[in-house]
Design an enzyme around this catalytic site. Structure first.
Site, PDB file in Angstrom:
ATOM      1  N   ASN A 199      -5.109 -31.353   8.861  1.00 29.21           N
ATOM      2  CA  ASN A 199      -5.934 -32.525   8.577  1.00 29.21           C
ATOM      3  C   ASN A 199      -5.605 -33.191   7.250  1.00 29.21           C
ATOM      4  O   ASN A 199      -5.963 -34.350   7.031  1.00 29.21           O
ATOM      5  CB  ASN A 199      -7.415 -32.120   8.604  1.00 29.21           C
ATOM      6  CG  ASN A 199      -8.324 -33.269   8.245  1.00 29.21           C
ATOM      7  OD1 ASN A 199      -8.408 -34.257   8.973  1.00 29.21           O
ATOM      8  ND2 ASN A 199      -8.996 -33.159   7.104  1.00 29.21           N
TER       9      ASN A 199
ATOM     10  N   TYR B  64       7.436 -50.636   1.034  1.00 26.97           N
ATOM     11  CA  TYR B  64       6.709 -49.544   0.402  1.00 26.97           C
ATOM     12  C   TYR B  64       5.341 -49.978  -0.111  1.00 26.97           C
ATOM     13  O   TYR B  64       4.395 -49.219  -0.123  1.00 26.97           O
ATOM     14  CB  TYR B  64       7.538 -48.957  -0.755  1.00 26.97           C
ATOM     15  CG  TYR B  64       7.010 -47.623  -1.194  1.00 26.97           C
ATOM     16  CD1 TYR B  64       6.362 -47.453  -2.396  1.00 26.97           C
ATOM     17  CD2 TYR B  64       7.131 -46.517  -0.355  1.00 26.97           C
ATOM     18  CE1 TYR B  64       5.867 -46.216  -2.772  1.00 26.97           C
ATOM     19  CE2 TYR B  64       6.637 -45.285  -0.720  1.00 26.97           C
ATOM     20  CZ  TYR B  64       6.008 -45.138  -1.937  1.00 26.97           C
ATOM     21  OH  TYR B  64       5.502 -43.919  -2.289  1.00 26.97           O
TER      22      TYR B  64
END
Length: 303
Positions: free
Chosen positions: A101, A177
């Protein structure tokens, strides 16, 4: 309508590892899972202070946290991941659910880990991939048709904007980016979906099911490495579409815990099965991503 969990899940036969439990949906996932009486719930953490906060949070909700253990691990340090896995195999030796997670988003600069890898590529993809590979035999030996194994990867709807450029895994080209929905965060979330699907194919006869999951848009600490522009952009998305961390945790756990759901390798959007980015269905890309990831780990003596 948001999905809902039953209150009568019995996880007393399940040993569970949950990463990313100190913030956001992970904190609520830990609380919810602890309430279903797991045999053992192991939380690998980097920050011990936050880990203590999680234990207190679980105690305040469930009355105790006696079935919850905090172990040390840092996804930004691949040797730390291997050390955790080795210790777990030696001291516990059984595993039924591996819930990958943890995640990070960094859009303002290329940040390298101590392993000299771009941080999102490592924390979101390569470290969970390594952890899964190292623990896979333990899961295989622990599960059965009556008690199937579960391996999850918390992805994101951002994966629809992701791409797999094998010449730019570490953002040497820096393309896109700055863009939080089209940079390496999206790329690595697409990798989560691909790995979940490919792993389902590899373990199809092993009583193990895999899942990739978008919990929903939630305000969490994942945004802490971003610059002010990206933070503002992400915060705007959160304001428009935000759900609670608790509902995000429920969305993530719902397909995994539901006894009616026998499917494997699927992608879930807020608990509901959805077709993923078409790249996730490209077997050639899946094969190459798997091989490239294994090679990076072999070069560092980790597998």
């Amino acid at each position: 309508m948001p999905v809902k969990l039953n209150n009568n899940y019995d996880l007393s036969n399940n040993v569970i590892i949950l990463t990313g439990a100190t913030d956001g949906i992970g904190k609520d996932m830990a609380r919810i899972l602890a309430g279903f009486n797991p045999k053992r719930l192991v939380l690998p953490v980097r920050n011990k202070e936050k880990a203590n906060d999680v234990l207190e949070y679980i105690k305040s909700s469930n009355g105790h946290a006696k079935n919850v253990e905090v172990w040390e691990m840092d996804l930004a340090d691949l040797q730390s991941v291997k050390n955790f896995a080795n210790k777990f195999i030696k001291e516990v030796g059984e595993l039924h659910m591996l819930l990958n997670n943890a995640g990070v988003m960094s859009s303002n600069q290329v940040i390298k880990t101590k392993d000299n890898l771009e941080i999102q590529f490592q924390v979101n993809h390569l470290a969970p991939f390594l952890l899964t590979l190292l623990l896979l035999d333990t899961i295989k030996k622990s599960v059965s048709a009556e008690l199937p194994g579960k391996i999850t990867f918390t992805s994101s709807s951002a994966h629809f904007n992701g791409e797999i450029d094998f010449d730019n895994l570490h953002l040497e080209k820096r393309s896109s980016y700055w863009n939080p929905v089209k940079g390496n965060y999206a790329n690595t979330k697409l990798m989560n979906v691909i790995v979940a699907r490919e792993l389902s194919r590899i373990v199809q006869n092993e009583n193990i099911r895999t899942y990739s999951l978008h919990p929903g848009v939630i305000s969490t600490n994942i945004n802490h490495m971003n610059n002010s522009y990206t933070t503002a952009f992400v915060n705007l998305l959160v304001m428009m579409f935000e759900i609670s961390a608790e509902q995000g945790a429920i969305n993530t756990l719902y397909p995994v815990l539901s006894p009616e759901n026998k499917e494997t390798g699927e992608y879930y959007n807020e608990g509901i099965k959805q077709g993923p980015n078409k790249v996730a269905n490209d077997q050639e890309v899946a094969n190459k991503l798997w091989k490239v990831s294994e090679q990076l780990l072999r070069e560092r003596g980790l597998i």
